[in-house]
Design a protein around this motif. Structure first.
Motif, PDB file in Angstrom:
ATOM      1  N   SER A  12     -20.193 -12.647  20.488  1.00  0.00           N
ATOM      2  CA  SER A  12     -19.329 -11.496  20.182  1.00  0.00           C
ATOM      3  C   SER A  12     -18.053 -11.942  19.481  1.00  0.00           C
ATOM      4  O   SER A  12     -17.534 -11.241  18.620  1.00  0.00           O
ATOM      5  CB  SER A  12     -18.988 -10.732  21.470  1.00  0.00           C
ATOM      6  N   ILE A  13     -17.549 -13.113  19.838  1.00  0.00           N
ATOM      7  CA  ILE A  13     -16.360 -13.644  19.162  1.00  0.00           C
ATOM      8  C   ILE A  13     -16.691 -13.932  17.700  1.00  0.00           C
ATOM      9  O   ILE A  13     -15.949 -13.548  16.786  1.00  0.00           O
ATOM     10  CB  ILE A  13     -15.859 -14.918  19.872  1.00  0.00           C
ATOM     11  N   TYR A  14     -17.817 -14.596  17.480  1.00  0.00           N
ATOM     12  CA  TYR A  14     -18.201 -14.903  16.103  1.00  0.00           C
ATOM     13  C   TYR A  14     -18.565 -13.638  15.331  1.00  0.00           C
ATOM     14  O   TYR A  14     -18.389 -13.572  14.114  1.00  0.00           O
ATOM     15  CB  TYR A  14     -19.348 -15.915  16.094  1.00  0.00           C
ATOM     16  N   TRP A  15     -19.073 -12.651  16.022  1.00  0.00           N
ATOM     17  CA  TRP A  15     -19.344 -11.351  15.390  1.00  0.00           C
ATOM     18  C   TRP A  15     -18.035 -10.769  14.855  1.00  0.00           C
ATOM     19  O   TRP A  15     -17.968 -10.290  13.725  1.00  0.00           O
ATOM     20  CB  TRP A  15     -19.952 -10.422  16.432  1.00  0.00           C
ATOM     21  N   GLN A  16     -17.000 -10.818  15.689  1.00  0.00           N
ATOM     22  CA  GLN A  16     -15.715 -10.240  15.299  1.00  0.00           C
ATOM     23  C   GLN A  16     -15.132 -10.914  14.063  1.00  0.00           C
ATOM     24  O   GLN A  16     -14.500 -10.262  13.240  1.00  0.00           O
ATOM     25  CB  GLN A  16     -14.719 -10.347  16.457  1.00  0.00           C
ATOM     26  N   ILE A  17     -15.325 -12.216  13.938  1.00  0.00           N
ATOM     27  CA  ILE A  17     -14.738 -12.907  12.787  1.00  0.00           C
ATOM     28  C   ILE A  17     -15.767 -13.101  11.672  1.00  0.00           C
ATOM     29  O   ILE A  17     -15.499 -13.800  10.689  1.00  0.00           O
ATOM     30  CB  ILE A  17     -14.115 -14.260  13.189  1.00  0.00           C
ATOM     31  N   GLU A  18     -16.955 -12.505  11.839  1.00  0.00           N
ATOM     32  CA  GLU A  18     -17.995 -12.486  10.808  1.00  0.00           C
ATOM     33  C   GLU A  18     -18.435 -13.898  10.404  1.00  0.00           C
ATOM     34  O   GLU A  18     -18.621 -14.195   9.230  1.00  0.00           O
ATOM     35  CB  GLU A  18     -17.527 -11.685   9.593  1.00  0.00           C
ATOM     36  N   THR A  61     -22.965 -16.386  14.866  1.00  0.00           N
ATOM     37  CA  THR A  61     -23.214 -15.128  15.565  1.00  0.00           C
ATOM     38  C   THR A  61     -24.686 -15.010  15.914  1.00  0.00           C
ATOM     39  O   THR A  61     -25.052 -14.755  17.070  1.00  0.00           O
ATOM     40  CB  THR A  61     -22.798 -13.926  14.704  1.00  0.00           C
ATOM     41  N   SER A  62     -25.546 -15.195  14.915  1.00  0.00           N
ATOM     42  CA  SER A  62     -26.987 -15.095  15.146  1.00  0.00           C
ATOM     43  C   SER A  62     -27.450 -16.118  16.173  1.00  0.00           C
ATOM     44  O   SER A  62     -28.250 -15.812  17.068  1.00  0.00           O
ATOM     45  CB  SER A  62     -27.743 -15.316  13.831  1.00  0.00           C
ATOM     46  N   GLN A  63     -26.935 -17.335  16.063  1.00  0.00           N
ATOM     47  CA  GLN A  63     -27.355 -18.416  16.945  1.00  0.00           C
ATOM     48  C   GLN A  63     -27.039 -18.099  18.405  1.00  0.00           C
ATOM     49  O   GLN A  63     -27.910 -18.235  19.286  1.00  0.00           O
ATOM     50  CB  GLN A  63     -26.650 -19.710  16.535  1.00  0.00           C
ATOM     51  N   TYR A  64     -25.810 -17.662  18.676  1.00  0.00           N
ATOM     52  CA  TYR A  64     -25.405 -17.464  20.070  1.00  0.00           C
ATOM     53  C   TYR A  64     -25.947 -16.155  20.652  1.00  0.00           C
ATOM     54  O   TYR A  64     -26.270 -16.104  21.854  1.00  0.00           O
ATOM     55  CB  TYR A  64     -23.887 -17.542  20.193  1.00  0.00           C
ATOM     56  N   LEU A  65     -26.049 -15.113  19.854  1.00  0.00           N
ATOM     57  CA  LEU A  65     -26.636 -13.879  20.372  1.00  0.00           C
ATOM     58  C   LEU A  65     -28.108 -14.086  20.706  1.00  0.00           C
ATOM     59  O   LEU A  65     -28.608 -13.591  21.726  1.00  0.00           O
ATOM     60  CB  LEU A  65     -26.465 -12.745  19.360  1.00  0.00           C
ATOM     61  N   GLN A  66     -28.803 -14.823  19.854  1.00  0.00           N
ATOM     62  CA  GLN A  66     -30.213 -15.078  20.131  1.00  0.00           C
ATOM     63  C   GLN A  66     -30.368 -15.988  21.347  1.00  0.00           C
ATOM     64  O   GLN A  66     -31.283 -15.812  22.162  1.00  0.00           O
ATOM     65  CB  GLN A  66     -30.887 -15.727  18.909  1.00  0.00           C
ATOM     66  N   LYS A  67     -29.466 -16.950  21.496  1.00  0.00           N
ATOM     67  CA  LYS A  67     -29.539 -17.841  22.657  1.00  0.00           C
ATOM     68  C   LYS A  67     -29.323 -17.055  23.944  1.00  0.00           C
ATOM     69  O   LYS A  67     -30.022 -17.276  24.945  1.00  0.00           O
ATOM     70  CB  LYS A  67     -28.492 -18.954  22.536  1.00  0.00           C
ATOM     71  N   ALA A  68     -28.356 -16.116  23.926  1.00  0.00           N
ATOM     72  CA  ALA A  68     -28.127 -15.275  25.101  1.00  0.00           C
ATOM     73  C   ALA A  68     -29.368 -14.458  25.425  1.00  0.00           C
ATOM     74  O   ALA A  68     -29.742 -14.307  26.595  1.00  0.00           O
ATOM     75  CB  ALA A  68     -26.932 -14.356  24.859  1.00  0.00           C
ATOM     76  N   CYS A  69     -30.008 -13.941  24.389  1.00  0.00           N
ATOM     77  CA  CYS A  69     -31.250 -13.174  24.571  1.00  0.00           C
ATOM     78  C   CYS A  69     -32.335 -14.060  25.175  1.00  0.00           C
ATOM     79  O   CYS A  69     -32.994 -13.677  26.146  1.00  0.00           O
ATOM     80  CB  CYS A  69     -31.703 -12.607  23.229  1.00  0.00           C
ATOM     81  N   ASP A  70     -32.492 -15.260  24.631  1.00  0.00           N
ATOM     82  CA  ASP A  70     -33.525 -16.180  25.122  1.00  0.00           C
ATOM     83  C   ASP A  70     -33.279 -16.607  26.561  1.00  0.00           C
ATOM     84  O   ASP A  70     -34.223 -16.907  27.298  1.00  0.00           O
ATOM     85  CB  ASP A  70     -33.583 -17.429  24.230  1.00  0.00           C
ATOM     86  N   LEU A  71     -31.997 -16.611  26.976  1.00  0.00           N
ATOM     87  CA  LEU A  71     -31.663 -16.994  28.352  1.00  0.00           C
ATOM     88  C   LEU A  71     -31.773 -15.820  29.318  1.00  0.00           C
ATOM     89  O   LEU A  71     -31.474 -15.966  30.503  1.00  0.00           O
ATOM     90  CB  LEU A  71     -30.243 -17.566  28.398  1.00  0.00           C
ATOM     91  N   GLY A  72     -32.186 -14.670  28.795  1.00  0.00           N
ATOM     92  CA  GLY A  72     -32.450 -13.534  29.673  1.00  0.00           C
ATOM     93  C   GLY A  72     -31.404 -12.447  29.675  1.00  0.00           C
ATOM     94  O   GLY A  72     -31.494 -11.510  30.474  1.00  0.00           O
ATOM     95  N   TYR A  73     -30.424 -12.519  28.790  1.00  0.00           N
ATOM     96  CA  TYR A  73     -29.410 -11.468  28.735  1.00  0.00           C
ATOM     97  C   TYR A  73     -29.911 -10.382  27.790  1.00  0.00           C
ATOM     98  O   TYR A  73     -29.670 -10.419  26.581  1.00  0.00           O
ATOM     99  CB  TYR A  73     -28.084 -12.053  28.264  1.00  0.00           C
TER     100      TYR A  73
END
Length: 434
Positions: free
Chosen positions: A232-238, A243-255
């Motif tokens: 979300s931080i990287y999303w805010q600063i574009e 952004t893609s890397q960390y959001l997908q990692k959160a998804c893969d970890l079950g969020y």
């Protein structure tokens, strides 16, 4: 007769030595009363050793304590160790000993910190006091007592699972969190520091620390929520790739909440990449013509190839500044007048058509160029419809991402700065060059 003289001489010598000792000790005590830590320390030694005064351990400890209060760390330890064991006319006094251990700790004595922490933090201690323990535990932790670091963390974080609610303190917890995270690689410490520093609504908000501890919690301890927060931080600063890397990692970890956002961001990033590639080509087309002095061609390309008001504005203003409006085709002037109802671009077109003595009705006049009339006259003169600006030239947008707190523009700038300057930053990233 000679023996009497000898006795008199011995008595006089004894009186003289006693007077000298009394004079010295009195001087030390006077200096102590005036605020001299050395004076207090020396007077304490007098009473401890019985030098010139009757031995008095209680007074010795009192003067050692006074020297301690005045900043003499070794005197703190003397007072504490004597009071701890007692002796002479002083019974063991653990409270007095602990107070002096605490003072020694405050002056940077590791042994003092260890002892103060033990007596205040150990439930079996006769002077156990968690509230007072919190006053010394930071010093003990900073000096290297690992147990003190975690003792403080658990109590400041949640009061040791609610056992000590009055000790809960987010700011203190963050201090211990930083220490245990960085020095002992503790996941709770990292998470505690993250929640305090990364939340823009926190009084301790710090973008650099927030990003640092969020990344540590995600990268080192696979915290799905932390990965989402980093995304979300990287999303805010574009910062697209991260952004893609960390959001997908959160998804893969079950969020699960992160999965749709990861998908949205990928689609947005693809569209934005395509847009930027096309924009680079458009820039090259217009800039190339302008740089070669082909102003009429630049205006025509902006109208007929790109159908972009943005590029028409750029080309017309550059052409006007160069005094080259004469290169612009009359039909292109008509389009410009149709696309711009006012402003400097419309003014440049009006001025050129006035100079040519022509307009959409032969002479160009105010109120004769309504959108419908202009299109009808164009159709009659040139056949077909007048070109209209494309609506697809603007960059794609993405909906804001909700976070723990609303992130303001100022906060985004702080996060952008943190991302670009902290250790390991990719300073060549586009976001760092804005």
């Amino acid at each position: 007769m000679n023996s009497c003289k000898g006795i008199k001489l011995l008595v006089l010598l004894s009186v003289f030595m006693h007077f000298c000792a009394f004079s010295q000790t009195s001087t030390s005590e006077q200096a102590c009363m005036k605020g001299s830590p050395d004076g207090c320390f020396n007077r304490a030694l007098d009473y401890y050793d019985g030098a010139g005064v009757p031995q008095d351990i209680a007074k010795a400890v009192s003067f050692f304590s006074k020297a301690c209060e005045l900043g003499l760390s070794n005197s703190c330890m003397n007072a504490a160790m004597i009071a701890k064991s007692g002796g002479g006319n002083l019974a063991p006094d653990i409270e007095l000993a602990t107070v002096n251990f605490e003072r020694a700790c405050g002056l940077g004595v590791a042994q003092g910190c260890d002892n103060a922490f033990y007596y205040r933090g150990n439930e079996k201690s006769p002077v156990y006091n968690p509230a007072k323990g919190m006053l010394v535990v930071k010093n003990a932790c900073a000096i290297g007592n690992e147990n003190a670091c975690f003792w403080g963390l658990y109590r400041a974080f949640d009061g040791k699972k609610g056992e000590f609610p009055n000790l809960i303190d987010k700011k203190e917890a963050a201090w211990f969190g930083e220490f245990t995270c960085r020095k002992y690689n503790d996941s709770l410490g990292c998470h505690t520091a993250e929640t305090y520093f990364a939340d823009p609504s926190s009084p301790g908000f710090d973008a650099e620390k927030g990003l640092l501890y969020s990344k540590l919690s995600c990268d080192t301890y696979s915290s799905s929520v932390s990965c989402y927060n980093v995304g979300s931080i990287y999303w805010q600063i574009e910062e697209r790739n991260l952004t893609s890397q960390y959001l997908q990692k959160a998804c893969d970890l079950g969020y699960a909440k992160s999965c749709q956002y990861a998908k949205d961001w990928r689609e947005y990033a693809q569209k934005l990449t395509a847009y930027e590639e096309q924009k680079a080509k458009n820039d090259a087309l217009i800039n190339g013509a302008l740089s070669q002095g082909q102003y009429g061609q630049a205006v025509s390309a902006a109208i007929h190839q790109l159908r972009s008001q943005e590029y028409v504005e750029k080309a017309v203003l550059a052409t006007s500044r160069a005094g080259a409006m004469g290169q612009v085709n009359t039909n292109d002037l008509y389009v410009i007048a149709s696309w711009f109802s006012s402003g400097p671009v419309r003014g440049a077109a009006d001025s050129e058509m006035s100079a040519r003595g022509t307009g959409l009705e032969g002479t160009f006049g105010e109120g004769t160029n309504t959108a419908g009339a202009a299109d009808a006259r164009w159709k009659a003169a040139y056949g077909g419809n007048m070109p209209s600006p494309s609506s697809s030239a603007s960059a794609p947008s993405i909906k804001p991402m909700p976070s723990a707190a609303e992130i303001s523009a100022q906060t985004r700038e702080k996060y952008r700065y943190a991302h670009c300057v902290m250790s390991g930053s990719n300073t060549s990233a586009k976001v760092c060059n804005r």
